[in-house]
Enzyme design. Sequence first.
Site, PDB file in Angstrom:
ATOM      1  N   ASP A 114      -1.545  -8.747   0.911  1.00  0.00           N
ATOM      2  CA  ASP A 114      -0.704  -9.345  -0.168  1.00  0.00           C
ATOM      3  C   ASP A 114       0.835  -9.400   0.776  1.00  0.00           C
ATOM      4  O   ASP A 114       1.491  -8.501   0.944  1.00  0.00           O
ATOM      5  CB  ASP A 114      -0.437  -8.187  -1.138  1.00  0.00           C
ATOM      6  N   TYR A 150       9.019 -11.706   2.830  1.00  0.00           N
ATOM      7  CA  TYR A 150       8.718 -10.817   3.470  1.00  0.00           C
ATOM      8  C   TYR A 150       8.881 -11.075   5.013  1.00  0.00           C
ATOM      9  O   TYR A 150       8.988 -10.369   5.935  1.00  0.00           O
ATOM     10  CB  TYR A 150       7.451 -10.005   3.337  1.00  0.00           C
ATOM     11  N   LYS A 162       4.000 -15.487  -2.379  1.00  0.00           N
ATOM     12  CA  LYS A 162       4.798 -15.568  -3.524  1.00  0.00           C
ATOM     13  C   LYS A 162       5.929 -16.621  -3.068  1.00  0.00           C
ATOM     14  O   LYS A 162       6.370 -16.876  -2.221  1.00  0.00           O
ATOM     15  CB  LYS A 162       5.321 -14.222  -3.767  1.00  0.00           C
ATOM     16  N   HIS A 195       7.582 -14.631  -7.563  1.00  0.00           N
ATOM     17  CA  HIS A 195       8.066 -13.289  -7.226  1.00  0.00           C
ATOM     18  C   HIS A 195       8.638 -12.812  -8.435  1.00  0.00           C
ATOM     19  O   HIS A 195       8.584 -11.595  -8.602  1.00  0.00           O
ATOM     20  CB  HIS A 195       8.814 -13.475  -6.104  1.00  0.00           C
ATOM     21  N   SER A 225       4.816 -12.373 -11.101  1.00  0.00           N
ATOM     22  CA  SER A 225       5.057 -11.008 -10.799  1.00  0.00           C
ATOM     23  C   SER A 225       6.307 -10.622 -11.116  1.00  0.00           C
ATOM     24  O   SER A 225       7.388 -11.418 -11.429  1.00  0.00           O
ATOM     25  CB  SER A 225       5.376 -10.586  -9.299  1.00  0.00           C
ATOM     26  N   GLN A 268       1.675  -9.025 -11.378  1.00  0.00           N
ATOM     27  CA  GLN A 268       1.983  -8.021 -10.296  1.00  0.00           C
ATOM     28  C   GLN A 268       3.124  -7.175 -10.570  1.00  0.00           C
ATOM     29  O   GLN A 268       4.245  -7.957 -10.813  1.00  0.00           O
ATOM     30  CB  GLN A 268       1.901  -8.492  -8.768  1.00  0.00           C
ATOM     31  N   LEU A 326       2.464   4.008  -4.674  1.00  0.00           N
ATOM     32  CA  LEU A 326       2.817   5.483  -3.688  1.00  0.00           C
ATOM     33  C   LEU A 326       4.119   5.833  -4.172  1.00  0.00           C
ATOM     34  O   LEU A 326       4.639   6.565  -3.303  1.00  0.00           O
ATOM     35  CB  LEU A 326       2.350   5.205  -2.261  1.00  0.00           C
ATOM     36  N   LYS A 335       7.532  10.761  -4.661  1.00  0.00           N
ATOM     37  CA  LYS A 335       7.181  11.982  -5.575  1.00  0.00           C
ATOM     38  C   LYS A 335       5.865  12.670  -4.773  1.00  0.00           C
ATOM     39  O   LYS A 335       5.370  13.420  -5.482  1.00  0.00           O
ATOM     40  CB  LYS A 335       6.384  11.043  -6.758  1.00  0.00           C
ATOM     41  N   SER A 388       1.287   0.493   4.831  1.00  0.00           N
ATOM     42  CA  SER A 388       1.552   1.469   5.823  1.00  0.00           C
ATOM     43  C   SER A 388       1.426   0.801   7.074  1.00  0.00           C
ATOM     44  O   SER A 388       0.675  -0.183   7.375  1.00  0.00           O
ATOM     45  CB  SER A 388       0.743   2.670   5.667  1.00  0.00           C
ATOM     46  N   ARG A 403      -2.834   6.619   7.962  1.00  0.00           N
ATOM     47  CA  ARG A 403      -2.740   6.512   6.564  1.00  0.00           C
ATOM     48  C   ARG A 403      -3.449   5.163   6.172  1.00  0.00           C
ATOM     49  O   ARG A 403      -3.714   5.124   4.839  1.00  0.00           O
ATOM     50  CB  ARG A 403      -1.222   6.363   6.318  1.00  0.00           C
TER      51      ARG A 403
END
Length: 280
Positions: free
Chosen positions: A49, A54, A79, A112, A143, A168, A197, A202, A238, A243
Amino acid sequence: MAPLNIQSTYKMNSGYEIPVLGFGVYQTPPEETEKAVLNALQVGYKHVDSAKYYRNEHECAQAIRASGLKRSDVFYTTKVPTNAMGYQQTKEAIDSSLKTANLEYADLILIHAPYGGREAREGSWRALVEAQKEGKTRSIGVSNYGVHHLDELEEYNKNIGGKIDVGQYELHPWLARPDIVEWFQKRNVVIEAYSPLVQAQKMNDPLLKKLSEKHNKTPAQVLLRWSLQKGFVPLPKSVTDKRIEENAAIFDFELSPEDMQTLSTGEYCPVCWDPTVSKD
């Protein structure tokens, strides 16, 4: 819910299938993107994605080519950025994204965010519908649209014959968006979860730590499992090999109904932007 694995897919309104787990590259520097995406593809992800915003579309596509996988085996999303809203601007943005990535088509192109006003949103959507008919993208979606934006789009689709394939959103136990989720589920639209995440904010939450210990899984794995069991397509990101692999190891355990209820916080706590509330 049928048992899921990393190769599982959902069928979209377009008739195409989307892998149930994606790999996100938001805020991944271009110089790190190719390696991270290549690692993800080697682990077993088949869904990447990206977005024009980006600035790493080229590197994502480079990784797809370097992976040795068939293009048809990797689901690639980009997007339309907020500064390209409107019919002509969106047409140009779509062509620019494909040229940057050096790809003949995208599997999914999303708007987007719902900025720019109704006329611009409708123009952008018309450009997406046309791009889908022309084979530049197989599926289309939005999105960060609020329910009022979605109702507006549904009305517009009656005129042009378009269908939403994917929505999204930032989604996690502290931002479950039940109104938006219900809107999409009634229309068989696939829901993707970005920042699943919670941008690591959190990980020490007592509720999450308790479930992590109960299932002998990381807090991240519990959050991703929550997303899967909600029927969402989570998009973890990540750049760390360990991970990336851990985030894919979420198909060998299940949260109980009580666990899911524990994570029903009822809170509305975005950690990203929240264009859904835009009144424009």
